[in-house]
Design an enzyme around this catalytic site. Structure first.
Site, PDB file in Angstrom:
ATOM      1  CB  SER A  47      17.323  22.033  34.307  1.00 51.16           C
ATOM      2  OG  SER A  47      18.223  22.177  35.366  1.00 51.16           O
ATOM      3  CG  ASN A  84      29.599  25.658  33.067  1.00 51.85           C
ATOM      4  OD1 ASN A  84      28.587  25.651  33.502  1.00 51.85           O
ATOM      5  ND2 ASN A  84      30.358  26.509  32.400  1.00 51.85           N
ATOM      6  CB  THR A 114      12.036  -7.734  -3.189  1.00 54.20           C
ATOM      7  OG1 THR A 114      11.627  -8.435  -4.370  1.00 54.20           O
ATOM      8  CG2 THR A 114      13.531  -8.643  -2.890  1.00 54.20           C
ATOM      9  CG  HIS A 115       9.992  -4.522  -5.010  1.00 57.31           C
ATOM     10  ND1 HIS A 115      10.647  -3.432  -5.394  1.00 57.31           N
ATOM     11  CD2 HIS A 115      10.866  -5.507  -5.508  1.00 57.31           C
ATOM     12  CE1 HIS A 115      11.573  -3.459  -6.217  1.00 57.31           C
ATOM     13  NE2 HIS A 115      11.832  -4.541  -6.060  1.00 57.31           N
ATOM     14  CB  SER A 150     -12.319  -2.067  17.770  1.00 51.50           C
ATOM     15  OG  SER A 150     -13.416  -1.424  17.470  1.00 51.50           O
ATOM     16  CE  LYS A 157      -9.700  -4.100  13.430  1.00 55.89           C
ATOM     17  NZ  LYS A 157      -9.756  -2.682  13.185  1.00 55.89           N
ATOM     18  CG  ASN A 192      -7.012  -3.212  16.316  1.00 58.32           C
ATOM     19  OD1 ASN A 192      -7.235  -3.857  15.293  1.00 58.32           O
ATOM     20  ND2 ASN A 192      -7.935  -2.441  16.986  1.00 58.32           N
ATOM     21  CD  GLU A 218      -1.437  -0.451  14.891  1.00 61.55           C
ATOM     22  OE1 GLU A 218      -2.065   0.004  13.900  1.00 61.55           O
ATOM     23  OE2 GLU A 218      -2.183  -0.563  15.973  1.00 61.55           O
ATOM     24  CE1 TYR A 243      25.996  24.228  30.219  1.00 58.20           C
ATOM     25  CE2 TYR A 243      25.555  26.684  30.643  1.00 58.20           C
ATOM     26  CZ  TYR A 243      25.175  25.385  30.605  1.00 58.20           C
ATOM     27  OH  TYR A 243      23.935  25.228  31.017  1.00 58.20           O
ATOM     28  CD  GLN A 277      18.726  24.273  32.056  1.00 55.20           C
ATOM     29  OE1 GLN A 277      19.563  24.760  32.850  1.00 55.20           O
ATOM     30  NE2 GLN A 277      17.393  24.713  32.149  1.00 55.20           N
ATOM     31  CE  LYS A 290      20.651  19.088  31.988  1.00 50.66           C
ATOM     32  NZ  LYS A 290      21.739  19.649  31.382  1.00 50.66           N
TER      33      LYS A 290
HETATM   34  N1  ARG Z   1      21.304  23.211  34.700  1.00 50.42           N
HETATM   35  C1  ARG Z   1      22.450  23.616  33.799  1.00 50.42           C
HETATM   36  C2  ARG Z   1      22.488  22.678  32.517  1.00 50.42           C
HETATM   37  O1  ARG Z   1      21.908  21.645  32.693  1.00 50.42           O
HETATM   38  C3  ARG Z   1      23.911  23.066  34.586  1.00 50.42           C
HETATM   39  C4  ARG Z   1      24.987  24.047  34.006  1.00 50.42           C
HETATM   40  C5  ARG Z   1      24.807  25.342  34.402  1.00 50.42           C
HETATM   41  N2  ARG Z   1      25.904  26.414  33.936  1.00 50.42           N
HETATM   42  C6  ARG Z   1      25.691  27.612  33.966  1.00 50.42           C
HETATM   43  N3  ARG Z   1      26.958  28.290  33.657  1.00 50.42           N
HETATM   44  N4  ARG Z   1      24.753  28.273  34.136  1.00 50.42           N
HETATM   45  O2  ARG Z   1      23.378  22.939  31.720  1.00 50.42           O
END
Ligand code: ARG
Length: 459
Positions: A20, A107, A152-153, A274, A280, A282, A287, A314, A319, A322
């Site tokens: 990660s 964790n 409206t509408h 365009s 054009k 735009n 959008e 956990y 993971q 993120k």
């Molecule tokens: N990179 C892990 C995550 O984002 C960190 C926690 C990892 N914990 C584990 N028990 N492998 O969740």
């Protein structure tokens, strides 16, 4: 980090699959702050001497500097930001670096880092929402008295003003800001000390750690603290809803700057041409904002789905939290910046707005209200005016030019007097209604609200 139990190295594919660091590197400053607070508490618990603490702290600060200078080699063999930093620390200061992870797990570390990150980004987002609102308010002030049809509408309904329409969005974004501030409260609890899931036999002073990191307190169940991603889901929901608001705003602008409406001119700086059609201009920013709402929703659903089937506590699935989190925050930050700038530079075409709002049909309801005031039940008034509208269409006579007393004895000579746009707007004085006087007060109220001190901690 776990070589004791294993006789084979992790397969390359598993490393690629599980790393990660390619995205969680951006938690480095929060990870380091968390580690320093943790180490300080280790001194109090007799795990580290003050000299060892100083070695660890200065080592961590050097790593932060190196990362900021782009002078740090992240490695996918070390999986994530937590292990990258810890390994670099031990390499730098020697085996004392290995003491840092006492009474801590990745964790509770990742839970702490992401809470710190979410808290910081909420503050950034709130400021950007406030700036965006400020630019809407400035336009509302500039076009305080410019009438436009309200729809409206997507059919013309009744007259409003540009100010009233813009103030509607200020309301929506204020609720988004309130939701962000509310989410911040639940985010701002310190999970460090929850360990892998069951705390630790080595009791560090959690309150001291929480205070050093600017948290409002500590989480109160180690298992919940490790498994909890509610604060992220709340943020992703808040950003999804704000995205919906921005998307509706975009849609209004897209309509308004079309030749069919022609109410608004966007700056050349915020539109594109365009490659084929030379004429054009735009509204791509609008959008894109409308389009990017899809990923905001997707990120929310992705997180909710990743978390839904997980047994406590956990699981590696977490993971996956993120990338959606970072993406929604990044998406909203640039959307708010570009929209604020675009609003500042856009111009309403007041003549076109006035012409559209001068359609006498917009005051058909006011005519019914006029009849009601002389005692006609609303349902009857509605039918009478409906008949007048039909007559106007059939005879191609503008509604306000009809001879009303000739249509029904319920009308008196004053009926045509209803067809004054100014009067119609001025009469709408009830709280929340679009009179100019109301809008003026609302603008002042919002300006005060925006500049009132934020419920923000210095962290
Ligand atoms: N990179 C892990 C995550 O984002 C960190 C926690 C990892 N914990 C584990 N028990 N492998 O969740």
């Amino acid at each position: 980090m776990w070589k004791g139990r294993f006789s084979k190295a992790t397969a390359d594919l598993v490393q690629q699959y599980g790393e990660s660091i390619s995205y969680d590197w951006r938690l480095y400053a929060h990870d380091i702050a968390g580690s320093i607070a943790h180490a300080r508490a280790q001194v109090k618990a007799g795990i580290l001497t003050s000299d060892e603490f100083e070695l660890i702290e200065s080592g961590l600060l050097r790593i932060r500097e190196r990362i900021e200078k782009g002078d740090f080699q992240f490695s996918i063999e070390l999986e994530d930001i937590h292990m990258n930093i810890e390994a670099a620390l031990t390499q730098d200061i020697g085996s004392v670096g290995g003491k840092l992870h006492t009474a801590r797990s990745r964790n509770d570390q990742v839970a702490t880092d992401t809470r710190l990150y979410v808290r910081e980004q909420i503050d950034v987002l709130v400021d950007l929402f406030l700036t965006f609102q400020t630019s809407l308010l400035a336009k509302a002030e500039q076009y305080l008295e410019t009438p436009i049809p309200g729809y409206t509408h997507l059919q013309r309904g009744q007259p409003v003003t540009v100010a009233h329409h813009l103030l509607a969005y200020v309301e929506m974004f204020a609720r988004d800001i309130e939701r962000l501030r509310d989410c911040r409260k639940r985010t701002n609890k310190c999970p460090l000390g929850s360990g892998a899931l069951a705390g630790s036999t080595i009791n560090l002073d959690r309150h001291q750690i929480a205070e050093e990191l600017g948290f409002d307190g500590v989480t109160t169940n180690s298992m919940d603290a490790i498994a909890d991603r509610d604060y992220m889901a709340e943020l992703l929901f808040t950003l999804s809803l704000a995205g919906m608001h921005l998307s509706r705003w975009s849609e209004d602008l897209i309509l308004w700057c079309s030749a069919e409406f022609g109410f608004v001119n966007l700056s050349d700086a915020h539109t594109t041409g365009s490659s084929l059609m030379p004429q054009k201009k735009n509204p791509d920013v609008c959008e894109l904002t409308r389009g990017k709402t899809g990923r905001l929703y997707g990120n929310l659903v992705s997180l909710l789905t990743s978390a839904k089937g997980l047994p406590l506590t956990y699981n590696r699935d977490l993971q996956e939290d993120k990338e959606p989190l970072f993406d929604s925050i990044d998406t909203m930050i640039i959307a708010l910046k570009v929209n604020a700038e675009m609003v500042q530079e856009m111009a309403f075409r007041e003549d076109v707005c006035l012409a559209a709002a001068s359609d006498p049909m917009l005051l058909a309801t006011d005519l019914a209200d006029y009849l009601v005031k002389s005692g006609v039940p609303f349902r009857e008034a509605h039918e009478l005016v409906g008949m007048a509208v039909a007559k106007s269409i059939e005879t191609q006579t503008p509604l306000h030019e009809l001879d009303f007393p000739a249509l029904s004895s319920h009308y008196d000579a004053g009926a045509s007097g209803v067809f004054s746009l100014q009067k119609a707007l001025a009469a709408r004085t009830n709280p929340g209604s679009p009179s100019i006087q109301n809008s003026r007060l609302e603008i002042t109220r919002w300006q005060k609200w925006i500049s009132s001190p934020l419920e923000k901690k210095p962290h």
